[in-house]
Design a protein around this motif. Structure first.
Motif, PDB file in Angstrom:
ATOM      1  N   TYR A   1      47.798  32.497  37.958  1.00 58.46           N
ATOM      2  CA  TYR A   1      47.529  33.214  38.812  1.00 58.46           C
ATOM      3  C   TYR A   1      48.005  34.273  39.143  1.00 58.46           C
ATOM      4  O   TYR A   1      47.916  35.265  39.849  1.00 58.46           O
TER       5      TYR A   1
ATOM      6  N   ASP B   1      45.496  37.458  41.033  1.00 52.94           N
ATOM      7  CA  ASP B   1      46.034  37.719  42.325  1.00 52.94           C
ATOM      8  C   ASP B   1      46.238  39.469  42.438  1.00 52.94           C
ATOM      9  O   ASP B   1      44.963  40.272  42.902  1.00 52.94           O
TER      10      ASP B   1
ATOM     11  N   ASP C   1      44.798  40.003  45.633  1.00 48.13           N
ATOM     12  CA  ASP C   1      45.457  39.427  47.004  1.00 48.13           C
ATOM     13  C   ASP C   1      46.779  40.141  46.716  1.00 48.13           C
ATOM     14  O   ASP C   1      47.506  39.477  47.498  1.00 48.13           O
ATOM     15  N   LEU C   2      46.873  40.805  44.952  1.00 48.59           N
ATOM     16  CA  LEU C   2      48.078  41.282  45.096  1.00 48.59           C
ATOM     17  C   LEU C   2      48.713  41.963  46.655  1.00 48.59           C
ATOM     18  O   LEU C   2      49.834  42.175  46.766  1.00 48.59           O
TER      19      LEU C   2
ATOM     20  N   TYR D   1      57.159  40.605  45.388  1.00 48.28           N
ATOM     21  CA  TYR D   1      56.944  39.586  44.055  1.00 48.28           C
ATOM     22  C   TYR D   1      56.395  39.001  43.100  1.00 48.28           C
ATOM     23  O   TYR D   1      56.579  37.328  42.699  1.00 48.28           O
TER      24      TYR D   1
END
Length: 253
Positions: A80, A84, A89-90, A100
């Motif tokens: 995951y 990301d 997507d981070l 996060y």
């Protein structure tokens, strides 16, 4: 904290989809225990200095297998975090008023919020009558600490994507390391005479130390050791993430 629990609830709802898969996976546990039974029966019959009885070995592997089946979703944390970072997507999380690593922690916790209680019900059938209620309660706390420890270790491996870009091969190698040093493959006290340091290595906090809490005359000491490991790896995870953000370049489109 409410914003983090939203992620927890989201993953909890998603986990329902895998609940039947989790229940079906539990049927593999008795088969695995039978394998260990015949293996160690053969070993014990041929050894005069074996330090565990067959009954103790069966209980050990039953506990380890149930712990593994309940927290196994946290093993995917490397993927995951890797996704990301590589997919960009981070960026979404960096623009929100959330941290996060904590977002990932609560989502990971949500993914096992169904499987952990379910696994515990099966474990209680094995444990009640053999261990004190206090030790069983402390064991449950130890399992939670083991999950948290495993999460932060996996998060650290995933965060190496900031530098390595692809950590999936490293993850596969680490799984082998984890299987041995955590006590998943063999009880660490069986090889303590040759390598006593293994008993208290950090990865032992995932499987081996929780099983020790059940029978230890001083379980609080073991929980304290686990807590130290959790704090240690949590700090490392936060530091690695902070350093990684400096190098981060969004790869998303």
């Amino acid at each position: 904290m409410k914003k983090y629990f939203k992620g927890f609830i989201l993953e909890l709802k998603k986990a329902k989809e895998y609940f039947l898969c989790f229940i079906s996976s539990l049927f593999y546990t008795p088969i695995s225990i039978l394998i260990y039974y015949f293996l160690f029966k053969f070993i014990i019959n041929g050894s005069t200095g074996f330090s565990m009885t067959l009954n103790e070995i069966l209980i050990y592997y039953a506990v380890v297998l149930f712990i593994k089946s309940t927290i196994t979703h946290s093993m995917a944390e490397v993927y995951y975090v890797f996704s990301d970072i590589n997919n960009g997507d981070l960026d979404l999380w960096l623009t929100k008023p959330v941290y996060y690593p904590l977002v990932r922690y609560f989502r990971s916790l949500g993914s096992v919020a169904i499987t952990i209680p379910s696994g515990i019900l099966f474990l209680l059938i094995i444990l009640i009558g053999k261990y004190s209620i206090i030790n069983i309660i402390l064991f449950l706390i130890s399992v939670f600490l083991g999950f948290t420890l495993l999460f932060f270790v996996m998060f650290i491996v995933g965060s190496l994507t900031f530098w390595l870009k692809n950590v999936l091969s490293l993850r596969d190698i680490f799984w082998c390391v984890l299987a041995f040093f955590s006590g998943e493959i063999i009880p660490l006290n069986l090889i303590s005479n040759e390598a006593s340091f293994l008993l208290m290595n950090p990865l032992a906090g995932v499987y081996f130390l929780p099983t020790e809490v059940l029978k230890s005359p001083n379980p609080i000491y073991i929980l304290a050791i686990q807590s130290i490991y959790v704090i240690f790896f949590m700090v490392i995870a936060f530091v690695v993430f902070k350093l990684g953000i400096v190098k981060y370049e969004s790869q998303g489109g």
